[in-house]
Design a protein around this motif. Structure first.
Motif, PDB file in Angstrom:
ATOM      1  N   ILE A 133      -6.998  -4.975   9.021  1.00 38.29           N
ATOM      2  CA  ILE A 133      -7.661  -4.494   7.641  1.00 38.29           C
ATOM      3  C   ILE A 133      -7.110  -3.287   7.199  1.00 38.29           C
ATOM      4  N   LEU A 134      -6.502  -2.215   8.234  1.00 37.71           N
ATOM      5  CA  LEU A 134      -5.757  -1.153   7.411  1.00 37.71           C
ATOM      6  C   LEU A 134      -4.693  -1.514   6.641  1.00 37.71           C
ATOM      7  N   LEU A 135      -3.820  -2.572   6.876  1.00 42.16           N
ATOM      8  CA  LEU A 135      -2.696  -3.084   6.131  1.00 42.16           C
ATOM      9  C   LEU A 135      -3.031  -3.855   4.749  1.00 42.16           C
ATOM     10  N   ASP A 136      -4.396  -4.339   4.970  1.00 45.51           N
ATOM     11  CA  ASP A 136      -4.926  -5.087   3.477  1.00 45.51           C
ATOM     12  C   ASP A 136      -5.365  -4.017   2.685  1.00 45.51           C
ATOM     13  N   GLN A 137      -5.374  -2.914   2.872  1.00 44.39           N
ATOM     14  CA  GLN A 137      -5.722  -1.829   1.896  1.00 44.39           C
ATOM     15  C   GLN A 137      -4.688  -1.501   0.742  1.00 44.39           C
ATOM     16  N   LYS A 138      -3.735  -2.287   1.055  1.00 44.86           N
ATOM     17  CA  LYS A 138      -2.399  -2.101   0.114  1.00 44.86           C
ATOM     18  C   LYS A 138      -2.095  -0.790  -0.099  1.00 44.86           C
ATOM     19  N   LEU A 139      -1.620   0.002   1.080  1.00 40.50           N
ATOM     20  CA  LEU A 139      -1.439   1.382   1.123  1.00 40.50           C
ATOM     21  C   LEU A 139       0.192   1.290   0.740  1.00 40.50           C
ATOM     22  N   ARG A 140       0.647   2.346   0.525  1.00 41.05           N
ATOM     23  CA  ARG A 140       2.152   2.874   0.415  1.00 41.05           C
ATOM     24  C   ARG A 140       2.922   2.549   1.802  1.00 41.05           C
ATOM     25  N   GLY A 141       3.992   2.212   1.914  1.00 34.35           N
ATOM     26  CA  GLY A 141       4.716   1.782   3.006  1.00 34.35           C
ATOM     27  C   GLY A 141       4.034   0.789   3.999  1.00 34.35           C
TER      28      GLY A 141
END
Length: 323
Positions: A112-120
């Motif tokens: 879910i954290l990675l799915d937020q389309k964050l930088r890096g």
């Protein structure tokens, strides 16, 4: 305009033509000839050896000299009355529950954290997936060094006045009583679970991340239009939609945990009082160190049946879903 009447005679001539079986062409036989060696090898080295192991488990071959006299279920009765094997079954159950639970919770959270389309994102994704490239033997050796009382993390903790035995600790962290049966969670087993979770969480992250990316954005937008908060969207919509992936992760992780050997053997071995012993380690030592081949074969068959209890229903349901 003329109408065509379909009579019983015309039906009789049409229906068999539609159900006519296809003849095997030269291409079919050519493809089958390429698959035949693989099929023969699979039947010999997989199913043939499974049958041979089952036959040995029913024999009296418990010495260097082969003895194929029929012993019935004597070896199985001995195992279920053996203190070490009973401890192995309890340890396997404790390890499986802790391992699967933490992998699912941590895998969903990180996905879910990675799915937020964050930088890096690609950097974090590679960090999570990297442990999967290692073997369980390497993981066991590394974590044994990290959790060793005289090296790694504990060397630093010892300098500040805190020393922990970790994977050598036989103390029970928590216990659950069910009748006369006690399920204990030794500290040493927690250390093994940490190492296993570190390696296999990346697989769960990959599965859940693929499932999250497959859910259309319109689903989330429709929920937001109805006044749902982000927490409600994930709790009532997203996570329920990921249920098939959760089932797949449970099946695969259960398959790994029920036949675990290399991680525990490289990291702790049986452990003092068998606190980290599992059927895989017991089978190895019984067969190749004690030369009790029939008992070792019986342990292998029990492990096979325990894995089949998870895998076979999953395969049957998958085939029904495809059909």
């Amino acid at each position: 305009m003329e109408t065509v009447k379909v009579t019983a005679e015309t039906k009789a001539t049409v229906v068999p033509a539609t159900r006519k079986k296809r003849k095997l062409t030269a291409d079919h036989w050519f493809a089958f000839s390429f698959l035949l060696p693989s099929i023969v090898l699979i039947f010999i080295f997989v199913y043939g050896f499974i049958g041979w192991t089952g036959y040995v488990s029913l024999s009296s071959w418990n010495s260097l000299v082969p003895d194929f006299s029929f012993a019935g279920l004597k070896n199985y009765a001995y195992l279920f009355s053996d203190f070490r094997f009973q401890a192995d079954l309890r340890n396997t159950l404790v390890f499986t529950i802790l391992f699967i639970s933490v992998v699912i919770i941590l895998g969903q959270f990180l996905a879910i954290l990675l799915d937020q389309k964050l930088r890096g994102e690609s950097i974090f994704r590679n960090i999570f997936f990297f442990p999967m490239a290692l073997s369980f033997v390497v993981t066991g050796v590394v974590w044994q060094w990290l959790l060793n009382p005289s090296t790694g993390i504990n060397l630093f903790l010892k300098k500040i006045g805190f020393e922990s035995k970790w994977y050598t600790d036989t103390n029970i962290l928590a216990s659950l009583h069910w009748g006369k049966i006690e399920f204990g969670v030794p500290v040493a087993m927690i250390a093994v679970v940490i190492a296993a979770v570190w390696q296999m969480t990346g697989f769960a992250v990959a599965m859940y991340l693929a499932g999250l990316r497959a859910i259309p954005d319109e689903v989330r937008e429709a929920a937001r239009m109805d006044g749902a908060t982000e927490f409600q969207i994930y709790r009532k919509i997203i996570i329920p939609l990921l249920r098939p992936i959760t089932v797949s992760v449970i099946i695969i992780m259960a398959h790994i945990s029920l036949k675990i050997f290399d991680l525990i053997y490289a990291m702790t071995g049986p452990g003092a009082n068998f606190v980290t012993d599992v059927p895989g380690v017991y089978m190895f030592e019984t067969t190749f160190r004690g030369n009790y081949y029939a008992n070792g074969a019986a342990i292998a068959i029990i492990m096979l049946l325990s894995v089949a209890l998870f895998i076979v229903p999953y395969l049957i349901s998958s085939r029904k879903g495809e059909s």
